[in-house]
Design a protein around this motif. Structure first.
Motif, short mmCIF file in Angstrom:
data_model
loop_
_atom_site.label_atom_id
_atom_site.label_comp_id
_atom_site.label_asym_id
_atom_site.label_seq_id
_atom_site.Cartn_x
_atom_site.Cartn_y
_atom_site.Cartn_z
N PHE A 166 21.93 9.38 35.08
CA PHE A 166 22.10 10.71 35.01
C PHE A 166 22.72 11.32 36.22
O PHE A 166 21.86 11.63 37.11
CB PHE A 166 20.70 11.45 34.62
N SER A 167 23.98 11.46 36.11
CA SER A 167 24.65 11.63 37.61
C SER A 167 26.20 12.35 37.03
O SER A 167 26.67 11.68 36.12
CB SER A 167 24.77 10.50 38.25
N PRO A 168 26.45 13.23 37.75
CA PRO A 168 25.60 14.17 38.78
C PRO A 168 25.05 15.04 38.00
O PRO A 168 25.61 15.65 36.89
CB PRO A 168 26.78 14.69 39.66
N VAL A 169 23.79 15.66 38.17
CA VAL A 169 23.05 16.85 37.56
C VAL A 169 23.66 17.80 38.07
O VAL A 169 23.61 18.29 39.42
CB VAL A 169 21.71 16.57 37.77
N VAL A 170 24.12 18.77 37.37
CA VAL A 170 24.79 19.95 37.65
C VAL A 170 23.82 21.04 37.28
O VAL A 170 23.51 21.25 36.14
CB VAL A 170 26.14 20.24 37.25
N VAL A 171 23.55 22.21 38.17
CA VAL A 171 22.53 23.06 37.82
C VAL A 171 23.26 24.32 37.60
O VAL A 171 24.19 24.63 38.32
CB VAL A 171 21.44 23.28 39.21
N ARG A 172 22.93 24.77 36.30
CA ARG A 172 23.55 25.94 35.86
C ARG A 172 22.83 26.70 34.79
O ARG A 172 21.72 26.31 34.51
CB ARG A 172 25.00 25.57 35.13
N ASP A 173 22.99 27.85 34.35
CA ASP A 173 22.31 28.56 33.36
C ASP A 173 22.26 27.41 32.13
O ASP A 173 23.27 27.04 31.43
CB ASP A 173 22.86 30.00 32.89
N GLY A 174 20.89 27.40 31.93
CA GLY A 174 20.73 26.38 30.45
C GLY A 174 20.84 25.01 30.73
O GLY A 174 20.83 24.02 29.73
N TRP A 175 20.92 24.60 31.80
CA TRP A 175 21.06 23.32 32.39
C TRP A 175 20.02 22.23 31.73
O TRP A 175 20.24 21.31 31.22
CB TRP A 175 21.17 23.03 33.83
N LEU A 176 18.63 22.67 31.89
CA LEU A 176 17.44 21.96 31.48
C LEU A 176 17.57 21.84 29.79
O LEU A 176 17.33 20.87 29.34
CB LEU A 176 16.32 22.53 31.90
N GLU A 177 17.69 22.85 29.29
CA GLU A 177 17.97 22.81 27.66
C GLU A 177 19.02 21.71 27.41
O GLU A 177 18.67 21.12 26.27
CB GLU A 177 18.28 24.21 27.10
N ASP A 178 20.17 21.85 28.02
CA ASP A 178 21.36 20.95 27.60
C ASP A 178 20.73 19.34 27.92
O ASP A 178 21.27 18.48 27.27
CB ASP A 178 22.50 21.40 28.23
#
Length: 353
Positions: A244-256
């Protein structure tokens, strides 16, 4: 498959590499290519270090191939993804992921370099593995085998469309009782399914939410295609993990990410689930790569360059890297690993950072 990524027009070659059997095989595979002799594979001004190449980034990756010899044969200790980083049999990539760290070292373009002295490399690895003996105790890398990452500076699935180097490595480790090969990939090369890895090669399919991948994973196989290949690679005798790479933090990232984890869970069968493990790697970016990307793919930088979320970190090579801020990053890691435990309880997280 390679015609989608490669249309080799020029091969830059070291004379010593062209004289070796593997070098001759590579040259024979591109009979219409213009041949350009060079003194060193890593000092080619029209490919490396010229900022005007930014505008031709993808074209260079498509049309240029470099043939050289690997001068330094060293297996570097690792400890996270693998026990050792094997000497490269290739360097560079035909793909153009916006976050890739490899261009930071060469600069502006990074087409594939194939190293022709494969017999030296495989011989070195066989001797190195023999010196390690039996692994004394299980660890997060592997419970029994010494694991060698064979694709630190390239994507082995793409490399395998150009030469037999990757197949030679898979065959080598297939016969080593105490060692495994490992490589991460974003490209589905089904030719590998016809090989005989004997369970001694670990393929790590890199995954991220589709919306991120479409913007950042340039010229790679679609995420859905990577997931669909997992069962086939398990059936062919590979050990299959995921990155799982790279994890990019943005609005809605966990939902996606929740949607991706559900897609993965629904897309693989019992055999893959039984041994599935993951590496979780949050984005580290770089100021020089940021400047390069602004010249050819500025939209990617809206996600990758986030001074409001990131802090600087001096890299081992002297560059200025940025990563998510201390404190915040710990919360991000905990949120995603918790989501993995909820959505993919059968998937062991080997490490997360």
């Amino acid at each position: 498959m390679r015609e989608n990524l490669l249309d080799i027009r020029r091969i830059y070659y070291e004379p010593a590499a062209a004289e070796l059997p593997r070098g001759q095989e590579v040259l024979a595979g591109f009979p219409d290519a213009e041949l350009v002799e060079v003194e060193r594979h890593d000092r080619i001004p029209e490919l490396y270090g010229d900022e005007t190449n930014v505008a031709r980034w993808v074209r260079i990756k498509t049309e240029a191939l470099v043939l050289g010899t690997k001068k330094s044969l060293t297996a570097r200790p690792n400890g996270r993804s693998s026990d050792f980083i094997a000497p490269s049999t290739a360097n560079g990539c035909a793909m153009a992921c916006a976050y890739c760290y490899v261009p930071r070292r060469k600069g502006y373009s990074n087409p594939i370099t194939v190293f022709a002295n494969i017999e030296q490399i495989t011989g070195y690895l066989a001797r190195h593995a023999a010196r390690q003996g039996v692994k004394p105790e299980p660890d997060q890398v592997d419970p029994h085998a010494w694991v060698y990452d064979i694709g630190e500076n390239s994507d082995c699935s793409v490399d395998a469309t150009i030469s037999r180097n990757v197949r030679d490595l898979v065959e080598l480790f297939g016969g080593l009782p105490n060692a495994k090969a490992s490589f991460a990939t974003k490209y589905v090369n089904r030719d590998l399914l016809g090989w005989d890895p004997r369970g001694r090669t670990r393929v790590r399919f890199s995954l991220m939410p589709e919306s991120d991948s479409k913007l950042l994973d340039i010229r790679t196989s679609p995420v859905a295609e990577r997931i669909a290949a997992i069962d086939d690679f398990v059936a062919a005798g590979y050990e299959v993990h995921v990155n799982f790479s790279p994890v990019v933090v943005r609005d809605g990232w966990l939902e996606d990410w929740a949607e991706l984890l559900d897609q993965l869970g629904d897309g693989i069968g019992p055999a893959a689930r039984e041994r599935l493990a993951a590496e979780v790697i949050f984005l580290t970016h770089n100021d020089r790569l940021h400047e390069v990307n602004l010249g050819w793919h500025p939209k990617a930088e809206e996600l990758l360059w986030r001074p409001d979320l990131q802090q600087p970190k001096r890299s081992q090579t002297g560059g200025r890297n940025v990563r998510y801020r201390t404190g915040r990053k710990g919360r991000y890691v905990a949120a995603l690993t918790g989501l993995i435990a909820e959505r993919l309880p059968f998937c062991r997280v080997r490490y997360a950072f």
